[in-house]
Design a protein around this motif. Structure first.
Motif, PDB file in Angstrom:
ATOM      1  N   HIS A 175       0.827  -1.204   0.000  1.00 18.84           N
ATOM      2  CA  HIS A 175       0.000   0.000   0.000  1.00 18.84           C
ATOM      3  C   HIS A 175       0.865   1.261   0.000  1.00 18.84           C
TER       4      HIS A 175
ATOM      5  N   SER B  44      -7.310   1.153  -8.141  1.00 16.71           N
ATOM      6  CA  SER B  44      -8.595   0.913  -7.487  1.00 16.71           C
ATOM      7  C   SER B  44      -8.895  -0.575  -7.367  1.00 16.71           C
ATOM      8  N   ALA B  45      -8.538  -1.339  -8.439  1.00 13.52           N
ATOM      9  CA  ALA B  45      -8.734  -2.790  -8.355  1.00 13.52           C
ATOM     10  C   ALA B  45      -7.873  -3.391  -7.248  1.00 13.52           C
TER      11      ALA B  45
ATOM     12  N   ASN C 225      -6.887  -1.855  -4.546  1.00 20.71           N
ATOM     13  CA  ASN C 225      -7.472  -1.481  -3.248  1.00 20.71           C
ATOM     14  C   ASN C 225      -8.626  -2.414  -2.871  1.00 20.71           C
ATOM     15  N   SER C 226      -9.470  -2.756  -3.890  1.00 17.51           N
ATOM     16  CA  SER C 226     -10.569  -3.688  -3.596  1.00 17.51           C
ATOM     17  C   SER C 226     -10.038  -5.048  -3.174  1.00 17.51           C
ATOM     18  N   GLN C 227      -8.942  -5.499  -3.843  1.00 17.50           N
ATOM     19  CA  GLN C 227      -8.350  -6.778  -3.444  1.00 17.50           C
ATOM     20  C   GLN C 227      -7.788  -6.710  -2.033  1.00 17.50           C
TER      21      GLN C 227
ATOM     22  N   TRP D  45      -8.997  -4.882   0.394  1.00 20.39           N
ATOM     23  CA  TRP D  45     -10.136  -4.981   1.308  1.00 20.39           C
ATOM     24  C   TRP D  45     -10.572  -6.436   1.470  1.00 20.39           C
ATOM     25  N   GLU D  46     -10.595  -7.167   0.339  1.00 20.80           N
ATOM     26  CA  GLU D  46     -10.958  -8.576   0.434  1.00 20.80           C
ATOM     27  C   GLU D  46      -9.988  -9.340   1.317  1.00 20.80           C
TER      28      GLU D  46
ATOM     29  N   GLN E  28      -8.268  -8.112   3.786  1.00 23.11           N
ATOM     30  CA  GLN E  28      -8.511  -7.753   5.187  1.00 23.11           C
ATOM     31  C   GLN E  28      -9.714  -8.492   5.752  1.00 23.11           C
ATOM     32  N   ASN E  29     -10.791  -8.657   4.919  1.00 27.95           N
ATOM     33  CA  ASN E  29     -11.957  -9.409   5.382  1.00 27.95           C
ATOM     34  C   ASN E  29     -11.591 -10.861   5.658  1.00 27.95           C
TER      35      ASN E  29
ATOM     36  N   GLN F 168      -2.438 -14.011  -4.035  1.00 28.77           N
ATOM     37  CA  GLN F 168      -2.909 -12.652  -4.267  1.00 28.77           C
ATOM     38  C   GLN F 168      -1.785 -11.636  -4.131  1.00 28.77           C
TER      39      GLN F 168
END
Length: 535
Positions: free
Chosen positions: A65, A118-119, A121-123, A125-126, A128-129, A256
């Motif tokens: 990041h 942006s893609a 960043n979404s990955q 977040w996934e 982190q979940n 990932q």
């Protein structure tokens, strides 16, 4: 009576055999309990290993990041540079359409890069979940392990009860033996004691019934222990399956991360393409019209200098903290661990050490310059021993007879630093392979010179203050070369700048006032190009 005694002896032998069987079963249960404890410890160690790997993955995601943020800043810088070049060559009608097409291509590439970010960043977040889900599973495993420990404690209590009951049975057995011996003696000596023997036999029968009851109780407890053992085994199998699930999640996270690293490489290639296009524009524009005011040589040099800080690649980052909050406690330890191209962030503190830069790295303070101090007594604070390096935002204080910064080879960039030497010259740049760029620094309180350039060494000093040194502000000799722009060289014990022994100095827009020996000393075939200075 004899038949009753024989039956009593037979039952006593059966009791003894049953007791031995119970003891063997208890030993077997103890061994199985030890095996279960060992398996539990192994599962706990595996869980701790999985947790440590999760923290490592979180750290790598944070590093990625930060690299994305750094690339976004570089894109903004490239956009601003492209707009400046576009304004400069706006007067050339013949190249207007070609530059517009290139800029549109660069903007589309930047849009693609932002979409990729942006893609990513979404990955993230996934990821982190998924890490939160793994944390919940780890808490469930811990609660189950606590339940297992409680059940093992219950089993140990049951074992202690069994042992106490076995001791009671042994004492009863010894008591029965003494009573049987008394009966035999009484039968041999007198028959009139028959009634007494019968009463004793009835007592023995009652004791046998008690022993049988105790045996049934022991058997039920053994069955309970066996059922608990099966439950423990099932829970162990469940924990092993959960560990396998965590391993699968870890593999997915690693894949990932590999994809993220590939995408980072793609963005870096796009950045290198943009830089190459900018350099082509920069070379092409002055070649068409050298006398145009749009392409001033000084502006081009400042543009090249603004990009020099990007020449050290950021392959990895290390953090130095004396409070144990980073990767290392000392900067020297971080230099040993760093690969070529690494960036080392230094938290505030006083680091009493001498640094030898033997690989291309960046050393950057993460706090204010006066709170991040490198202090050296018996050597230089910084000694350059590689091709290229950068030092930014530090206070460098040499207290012995050494340069605070010693450059004998390579290109060292020093920015936003506060540098002093209590018993020597402050900065030394000596040798035909030595080159240094000094920007926005304060160089002061040296016993001799502020900056000393010699033996064909080269230095570019910009926007810096050089003051309160015992001799020269800057001395250039033996074929050295100096470029000084927008500097303040004041209150030194001799001249502001001395140029001698076939050396060359280019000094522009500098304040050379307030020095004891005046502004200049030019001797022994020294040469100076001066422009816009205050003397």
């Amino acid at each position: 009576m004899r038949s009753q005694l024989e039956s009593t002896n037979g039952e006593r032998e059966q009791l003894n055999s049953q007791l031995s069987e119970l003891e063997s079963q208890l030993d077997l249960a103890n061994r199985e309990r030890e095996q279960l404890n060992f398996q539990l410890s192994e599962s706990q160690s595996q869980l701790s290993a999985v947790n440590s790997e999760k923290t490592d993955l979180n750290y790598r995601i944070s590093e990625l990041h930060e690299q994305y943020n750094f690339l976004a800043q570089e894109r903004q810088q490239l956009q601003s540079q492209v707009s400046e070049l576009y304004e400069q060559i706006n007067s050339k009608e013949t190249e207007k359409f070609e530059l517009q097409s290139r800029i549109s291509e660069q903007l589309s590439q930047l849009d693609n890069a932002s979409a990729a970010l942006s893609a990513l960043n979404s990955q993230v977040w996934e990821l982190q979940n998924q890490l939160a889900t793994n944390q919940q599973e780890r808490e469930q495993i811990q609660s189950r392990s606590w339940e297992l420990e409680n059940r093992l404690a219950d089993i140990s209590q049951a074992r202690s009860l069994l042992e106490s009951e076995l001791e009671n049975a042994n004492s009863d057995r010894s008591h029965l033996g003494t009573q049987l011996s008394e009966l035999q003696n009484q039968i041999a000596t007198a028959s009139h004691d028959r009634s007494q023997l019968q009463s004793q036999v009835s007592e023995l029968a009652g004791q046998l019934e008690t022993a049988n009851k105790e045996r049934s109780h022991l058997q039920t407890e053994l069955e309970t222990a066996n059922s608990e053992r099966s439950n423990l085994q099932s829970q162990l199998s469940e924990s092993q399956s959960q560990i396998e699930t965590a391993e699968q999640v870890k593999d997915r996270l690693q894949s990932q991360i590999a994809e993220l690293e590939q995408q980072l490489e793609t963005v870096k290639e796009e950045r290198s393409q943009l830089t190459a296009q900018l350099s082509e524009m920069q070379v092409k524009s002055p070649a068409t019209e050298l006398d145009s005011d749009t392409f001033d040589a000084e502006e081009l040099e400042s543009f090249a200098a603004s990009n020099s800080a990007l020449e050290v690649a950021n392959y990895r980052e290390l953090v130095v903290s004396q409070q144990g909050e980073g990767d290392c406690n000392t900067i020297s330890e971080a230099l040993k661990q760093a690969a070529a191209g690494a960036r080392i962030y230094v938290h505030p503190g006083v680091y009493r050490e001498s640094l030898i830069l033997d690989k291309s790295v960046e050393i950057i303070s993460s706090g204010e310059v006066d709170r991040t101090v490198i202090e050296s007594i018996d050597s230089n604070c910084i000694k350059m021993a590689t091709d290229k390096a950068l030092v930014r935002g530090l206070t460098l204080n040499a207290t012995g007879k050494y340069y605070a910064v010693d450059v004998r080879q390579g290109e060292l960039v020093v920015e936003d630093c506060n540098i002093t030497s209590a018993d020597y010259s402050v900065v030394g740049i000596c040798g035909p392979n030595a080159d240094s760029e000094i920007r926005r620094c304060q160089i002061h309180d040296g016993i001799w010179n502020g900056i000393f350039i010699s033996d064909e060494g080269k230095a570019t000093v910009e926007d810096s203050s050089i003051f309160d040194n015992g001799s020269l502000g800057i001395g250039v000799g033996l074929g050295g070369k100096l470029i000084a722009r927008r500097c303040r060289i004041n209150n030194n014990g001799s001249e502001a700048i001395a140029v001698y022994k076939d050396s060359i100095a280019t000094v522009e827009n500098c304040d050379l006032t307030g020095n004891s020996g005046g502004a200049w000393q030019i001797v022994d075939n020294g040469y100076v190009r001066a422009k816009g200075n205050q003397e």
